[in-house]
Design an enzyme around this catalytic site. Sequence first.
Site, PDB file in Angstrom:
ATOM      1  N   ASP A  12       0.917  -0.939  -0.325  1.00 49.84           N
ATOM      2  CA  ASP A  12      -0.125   0.150  -0.130  1.00 49.84           C
ATOM      3  C   ASP A  12       0.647   1.227  -0.317  1.00 49.84           C
ATOM      4  OD1 ASP A  12      -2.730   1.237   0.165  1.00 49.84           O
ATOM      5  OD2 ASP A  12      -2.556   1.145   2.208  1.00 49.84           O
ATOM      6  N   HIS A  29       2.890   3.604  -8.585  1.00 51.09           N
ATOM      7  CA  HIS A  29       3.488   2.061  -9.169  1.00 51.09           C
ATOM      8  C   HIS A  29       4.429   1.478  -9.950  1.00 51.09           C
ATOM      9  CE1 HIS A  29      -0.908   2.388  -7.947  1.00 51.09           C
ATOM     10  NE2 HIS A  29      -1.431   3.238  -9.232  1.00 51.09           N
ATOM     11  N   LEU A 123      10.429 -21.292  -4.495  1.00 53.45           N
ATOM     12  CA  LEU A 123       9.237 -19.976  -4.133  1.00 53.45           C
ATOM     13  C   LEU A 123       7.444 -19.892  -5.442  1.00 53.45           C
ATOM     14  CD1 LEU A 123       8.552 -18.092  -1.939  1.00 53.45           C
ATOM     15  CD2 LEU A 123       9.193 -15.875  -3.660  1.00 53.45           C
TER      16      LEU A 123
END
Length: 241
Positions: A12, A29, A123
């Site tokens: 955020d 972004h 992962l």
Amino acid sequence: MPTPKHLAIIMDGNGRWAKARGRGRFYGHIRGARVARKIIEECARLKISYLTLFAFSTENWLRPPEEVQFLMTLLRHRLRRERKTLMENNIRVHCIGDLQRLPQDLQREIKSCIQETDKNTGLNLIFALSYGGRQEITQAVRDLCQRVKNGELEPSDIDEARLQTQLDSSFAPDPDLIIRTSGEMRLSNFYLWQAAYSEIFVTHKNWPEFTAEDLRESLQYFAQRERRFGRTGEQVAQVIT
Ligand code: FPP
């Protein structure tokens, strides 16, 4: 030091970070995506098994159409450009959320990324896209009701474990640790079912300024937590010794 098997991050503050620097939200972004790449690589290096990145929520569809479109294009570009990095780091990609709502070209990119990485054993990287916890639970309940209606299940067959298997994220364990950047103390419709016993680490830093050092700090915080899952501290100590 105990490390989380599943780490989930609410990224955020991209917009606020950019605004504070006199730049537009899109710039935030772009920088946020760069940080996501670094943190993904760091999690792979630390041998974390599952990492979920909350990249686009159901509610994010309400943003101005230009911003939504920009985020979709950014995601598509990153998925394409980072394919080599994903393979080199043995990372397997998964996506959860209402993917049908995403633009066709992004859906194609996601599908091909999932297919290409599906033999990787390191992962497990989960992108939550067009994802909302309430929507996920509602869909799970709807699917179970349909199975009852079809005569495949009795209402009494429905327990927590059964509901869990209907969730998008059923292939992953519940997140042990959720990190949220930019100081907000809320889940924002993220992993509502799965977060029942998650530890939560909130940092005031905005996502574009989150570093590998901050990640390590959050892991140290996690290592110091006593996870009781409703038991007393004494009971937990008995199980460990
Ligand atoms: C939150 O900042 C961030 C988002 C809604 C999008 C997350 C997307 C990225 C980090 C870029 C793409 C990611 C990947 C993994 C390729 P905000 O816009 O809500 O910031 P604000 O709260 O300050 O407005």
